[in-house]
Write a protein that holds these residues in place. Sequence first.
Motif, mmCIF file in Angstrom:
data_model
loop_
_atom_site.group_PDB
_atom_site.id
_atom_site.type_symbol
_atom_site.label_atom_id
_atom_site.label_comp_id
_atom_site.label_asym_id
_atom_site.label_seq_id
_atom_site.Cartn_x
_atom_site.Cartn_y
_atom_site.Cartn_z
ATOM 1 N N LEU A 9 0.847 -1.197 0.000
ATOM 2 C CA LEU A 9 0.000 0.000 0.000
ATOM 3 C C LEU A 9 0.880 1.244 0.000
ATOM 4 O O LEU A 9 1.097 1.867 1.042
ATOM 5 C CB LEU A 9 -0.888 0.003 1.243
ATOM 6 C CG LEU A 9 -1.929 -1.090 1.329
ATOM 7 C CD1 LEU A 9 -2.339 -1.355 2.751
ATOM 8 C CD2 LEU A 9 -3.144 -0.690 0.493
ATOM 9 N N ASP B 125 0.439 4.781 2.024
ATOM 10 C CA ASP B 125 -0.632 4.680 3.012
ATOM 11 C C ASP B 125 -0.013 4.187 4.323
ATOM 12 O O ASP B 125 0.364 3.018 4.441
ATOM 13 C CB ASP B 125 -1.703 3.702 2.501
ATOM 14 C CG ASP B 125 -2.976 3.800 3.327
ATOM 15 O OD1 ASP B 125 -2.974 4.555 4.331
ATOM 16 O OD2 ASP B 125 -3.963 3.132 2.976
ATOM 17 N N PRO C 135 -2.350 1.708 7.770
ATOM 18 C CA PRO C 135 -2.306 0.265 8.101
ATOM 19 C C PRO C 135 -1.084 -0.096 8.936
ATOM 20 O O PRO C 135 -1.160 -0.983 9.794
ATOM 21 C CB PRO C 135 -2.252 -0.410 6.727
ATOM 22 C CG PRO C 135 -2.828 0.584 5.787
ATOM 23 C CD PRO C 135 -2.469 1.928 6.322
ATOM 24 N N PHE D 75 -1.819 0.755 12.447
ATOM 25 C CA PHE D 75 -2.828 -0.140 13.021
ATOM 26 C C PHE D 75 -2.228 -1.504 13.356
ATOM 27 O O PHE D 75 -2.425 -2.032 14.450
ATOM 28 C CB PHE D 75 -4.021 -0.291 12.060
ATOM 29 C CG PHE D 75 -5.186 -0.986 12.688
ATOM 30 C CD1 PHE D 75 -6.122 -0.265 13.422
ATOM 31 C CD2 PHE D 75 -5.348 -2.361 12.583
ATOM 32 C CE1 PHE D 75 -7.187 -0.904 14.027
ATOM 33 C CE2 PHE D 75 -6.411 -3.009 13.186
ATOM 34 C CZ PHE D 75 -7.333 -2.270 13.908
ATOM 35 N N VAL D 76 -1.491 -2.086 12.411
ATOM 36 C CA VAL D 76 -0.875 -3.398 12.646
ATOM 37 C C VAL D 76 0.111 -3.296 13.817
ATOM 38 O O VAL D 76 0.186 -4.189 14.669
ATOM 39 C CB VAL D 76 -0.176 -3.909 11.366
ATOM 40 C CG1 VAL D 76 0.608 -5.181 11.643
ATOM 41 C CG2 VAL D 76 -1.209 -4.152 10.260
ATOM 42 N N CYS E 41 -1.732 -3.551 16.997
ATOM 43 C CA CYS E 41 -2.138 -4.934 17.287
ATOM 44 C C CYS E 41 -1.002 -5.711 17.947
ATOM 45 O O CYS E 41 -1.212 -6.416 18.933
ATOM 46 C CB CYS E 41 -2.582 -5.634 16.004
ATOM 47 S SG CYS E 41 -4.051 -4.885 15.276
ATOM 48 N N ALA F 146 -6.075 -6.771 12.462
ATOM 49 C CA ALA F 146 -4.998 -6.310 11.585
ATOM 50 C C ALA F 146 -5.246 -6.755 10.152
ATOM 51 O O ALA F 146 -5.125 -5.971 9.216
ATOM 52 C CB ALA F 146 -3.646 -6.837 12.085
ATOM 53 N N TYR G 38 -8.154 -4.801 8.674
ATOM 54 C CA TYR G 38 -7.790 -3.402 8.391
ATOM 55 C C TYR G 38 -6.950 -3.310 7.121
ATOM 56 O O TYR G 38 -7.223 -2.501 6.236
ATOM 57 C CB TYR G 38 -7.016 -2.819 9.576
ATOM 58 C CG TYR G 38 -6.873 -1.317 9.520
ATOM 59 C CD1 TYR G 38 -7.718 -0.497 10.252
ATOM 60 C CD2 TYR G 38 -5.894 -0.722 8.725
ATOM 61 C CE1 TYR G 38 -7.605 0.882 10.200
ATOM 62 C CE2 TYR G 38 -5.767 0.658 8.660
ATOM 63 C CZ TYR G 38 -6.617 1.451 9.406
ATOM 64 O OH TYR G 38 -6.503 2.814 9.343
ATOM 65 N N VAL G 39 -5.934 -4.190 7.039
ATOM 66 C CA VAL G 39 -5.067 -4.160 5.857
ATOM 67 C C VAL G 39 -5.874 -4.534 4.612
ATOM 68 O O VAL G 39 -5.753 -3.906 3.561
ATOM 69 C CB VAL G 39 -3.855 -5.095 6.034
ATOM 70 C CG1 VAL G 39 -3.065 -5.220 4.738
ATOM 71 C CG2 VAL G 39 -2.953 -4.584 7.148
ATOM 72 N N SER H 137 -7.918 -1.661 3.493
ATOM 73 C CA SER H 137 -7.054 -0.644 2.878
ATOM 74 C C SER H 137 -6.674 -1.037 1.457
ATOM 75 O O SER H 137 -6.669 -0.209 0.551
ATOM 76 C CB SER H 137 -5.783 -0.445 3.707
ATOM 77 O OG SER H 137 -6.108 -0.060 5.021
ATOM 78 N N VAL H 138 -6.367 -2.337 1.279
ATOM 79 C CA VAL H 138 -6.016 -2.808 -0.061
ATOM 80 C C VAL H 138 -7.210 -2.661 -1.000
ATOM 81 O O VAL H 138 -7.086 -2.161 -2.118
ATOM 82 C CB VAL H 138 -5.543 -4.285 -0.020
ATOM 83 C CG1 VAL H 138 -5.404 -4.843 -1.427
ATOM 84 C CG2 VAL H 138 -4.225 -4.392 0.718
ATOM 85 N N ARG I 29 -9.677 -0.579 -0.774
ATOM 86 C CA ARG I 29 -9.906 0.837 -1.052
ATOM 87 C C ARG I 29 -8.906 1.336 -2.090
ATOM 88 O O ARG I 29 -9.245 2.076 -2.995
ATOM 89 C CB ARG I 29 -9.772 1.626 0.249
ATOM 90 C CG ARG I 29 -10.283 3.043 0.166
ATOM 91 C CD ARG I 29 -10.020 3.764 1.472
ATOM 92 N NE ARG I 29 -8.623 3.629 1.847
ATOM 93 C CZ ARG I 29 -8.162 3.708 3.085
ATOM 94 N NH1 ARG I 29 -8.994 3.903 4.085
ATOM 95 N NH2 ARG I 29 -6.885 3.577 3.343
ATOM 96 N N SER I 30 -7.639 0.897 -1.949
ATOM 97 C CA SER I 30 -6.631 1.402 -2.873
ATOM 98 C C SER I 30 -6.859 0.848 -4.276
ATOM 99 O O SER I 30 -6.550 1.494 -5.257
ATOM 100 C CB SER I 30 -5.231 1.050 -2.381
ATOM 101 O OG SER I 30 -4.894 -0.270 -2.763
#
Lengths: 421, 347
Positions: free
Chosen positions: A182, A185, A188, A191-192, A195, B21, B24-25, B28-29, B31-32
């Motif tokens: 990504l 961006d 993420p 966020f990770v 976690c 996690a 979320y990832v 995001s992927v 969306r991209s």
Amino acid sequence: MYQVADSQALARGGRALVRRKGSVKVSATVVLLGLTSLFTDISSEMVTAILPLYLVLSLGLSPLAFGVIDGIQQGASALVRVTAGYTADRFGRYKEVAVVGYGLSAVTRIGFLLVGRSVSLIGALVFVDRTGKGIRTAPRDALIALSTPKEQLGTAFGVHRALDTAGAVIGPLLAFSLLLLLPNDFDPIFFVSFCFALIGLAILVLFVENRPDRVEAEPLPPVTMRSVARLLAVPRFGALLVAGGVLALATMSDGFVYLGLQQNLDFAGRNLPLLYVATSLVYMLLAVPAGRLADRIGRGKVFISGYLLLLVVYGALVAPGVGPAASLIVIVAFGAYYAATDGVLTAIASAMLPDEARATGLSVLVTVTSLARLVASIAFGAAWVLIGVDAAVVVFAGGLVVAAALAGIVLTRYAMEPADA
Amino acid sequence: MRKRTRLAVLAAVIAACVGAAVVYVGLSVARSHKSSPPAGVHVVSGATLGRGAAGVRTTKASSVDTEGDSRILFVSMIPDRTAGSLAVAPLSDPTSLRAIAGLRCVRVYYSGGRGLCLTRGGLLNTGYVAKVFDSDFHVERQYPVSGIPSRARVSPDGRYGATTTFVQGDSYSNGNFSTRTSIRDLTTGKEVADLEKLAVTKDGRRFSNRNFNFWGVTFAEDDDRFYASLGSGSDTYLLEGSLRDRTLKVLTERVECPSLSPDGKRIAFKRIVGGAGDWRLFVLDLTTMKATRLAGDDPIDDQAEWLDDDHVVYGNDNVLWVVRADGSGGPRKLLSYAFSPAVSRAS
């Protein structure tokens, strides 16, 4: 008095010993704290690895400005560190103080998602993160020491540092993989990172315990300058502070070493993170052997040898015509230097500190060495500008030889028990 | 808690964390991919630019490429590693896609297939140089300029280039500054005129003073005539010059940073309307010599550029604005994260 405390620790440690594969024996607490550090380091190194990129590329902050802020915060966290160490000792609540430290850092990860592009708020988050790191280090190392018999401290810290460094290897790799997946961006990654921080925190909260006898003991008097000073007056510990301090004064910061290596080894700039990961990998693999060796032949010897390995690295920075094969040796030497010094110094200190002042003493030691390293870093930067990079390295190498000799004398004469030297 | 309970709690925490996690990832992927730009196009997301900001699509520039569509060149100030780079966008829809070139400039101009990019250079980048580039952004030659760059202009056919630099001070807004303005033949790199060395006349008589400063050149179509501003203390004048005759003539007063319209009949310029630094844009009709104030309330310090014969574009605070040249209407935002506009008209 120390004799009594030590023999008690020995007996307790013996009971807590867990057999692991091979012949490395460490207590469950050490492994659990190592796992906490592993997950926390994945989390924090993910952010550390991309933060310069995020600030400079995404927010347009100059790297220099970030470096300056970072340096100031290193100094500021010294006070927090000693206070946290003393608080842990005073109430015997090592775990709780460590939880506050790990928790603070975990919370900042979510903060990065919320503050957007405000540079001042990001600065505040970095500050909170560093504060959390300052708070947790000493009580965590004290817990490791309290759950380990004295003659195995080197191995125990070796195991902990190996797990910790594994996190430092995984974190950046994970962060850059996410960035490849990504591009541009950063959310993420934050966020990770959060976690992983939570998992580390959960292991600590759920499984690590204080030693009940220390919790039930009468709290020590409140922290004063005098109580810290009294600790420094323990002659062997004072000598260790001197030895650790002078060696740190002759230590170039990692950033300068990698920069110098990259220039002298003709390494492309984009491969710079590879140097870092490779060094960490060597550190991770050698941490346990170095710790065991220290326990067997003497921690002082291994510690001083580590700095002689650093001298090899300095040599490679100025030696003409260093080829790719030699660069491999440099990376191994640099990783081995970390393995031989970082955990081993903590083990030396833990062995000589009384139980009730262990976290305080460790926090003072970390503060002294990191401040000395900060001074060294500034001095090296200034020397680079004034006399050029090669001359600066030569001056530091000379300083390192003197410091190693001095530290060797101080350690053997004053700091170590004959068996340890 | 019993050990089994604690293990269960840890397993739950790990499952929740890993699950969150991955989700979320994954989101995001997804969306991209949804907003995935075509190959070579890079999107600077609005979120990284500021609250409520729209994203900017960028790509690599290989040529000014005026075929079919007029272009606007400018210095792009997207706050990432491209900040300060020369960029080009279609004039019909400048926000659609900006192509970013490999040159960095503190001031740029482009005309007649040739550009002038003032940028850091010299020994260890301690000074500034003017880079002459072609329509493919290849640097044809470069020459040093003394002082801090302020204005750059290229003649309509691309032959001559003018630069203004501050050799003392760095702003027009206080009286304590000194400028150098020089015109060079861009095909050879040779200086053809240092404005301080040309004779100035006012009402037919020789006009000279040691405190003269010259700045802001604009060229006419004929490779001879040009206009510039002259400052003497707090007074400013519009000059008409001739490269062939090596003369400068005062046309009128209170004019700074002139910019000649494409039809050659009017001059857009800035004029002090209040205290120091309180400039507004005006347009002077060269036939009637009547000046009209353009719409807009903000102070402007720029050498304006003509979008076409009816509109003027200028930079203010890293935003390019367009305003009508007859004084009507109001300023309209043309492009964010940009300054130093230059229009390359479709041939």
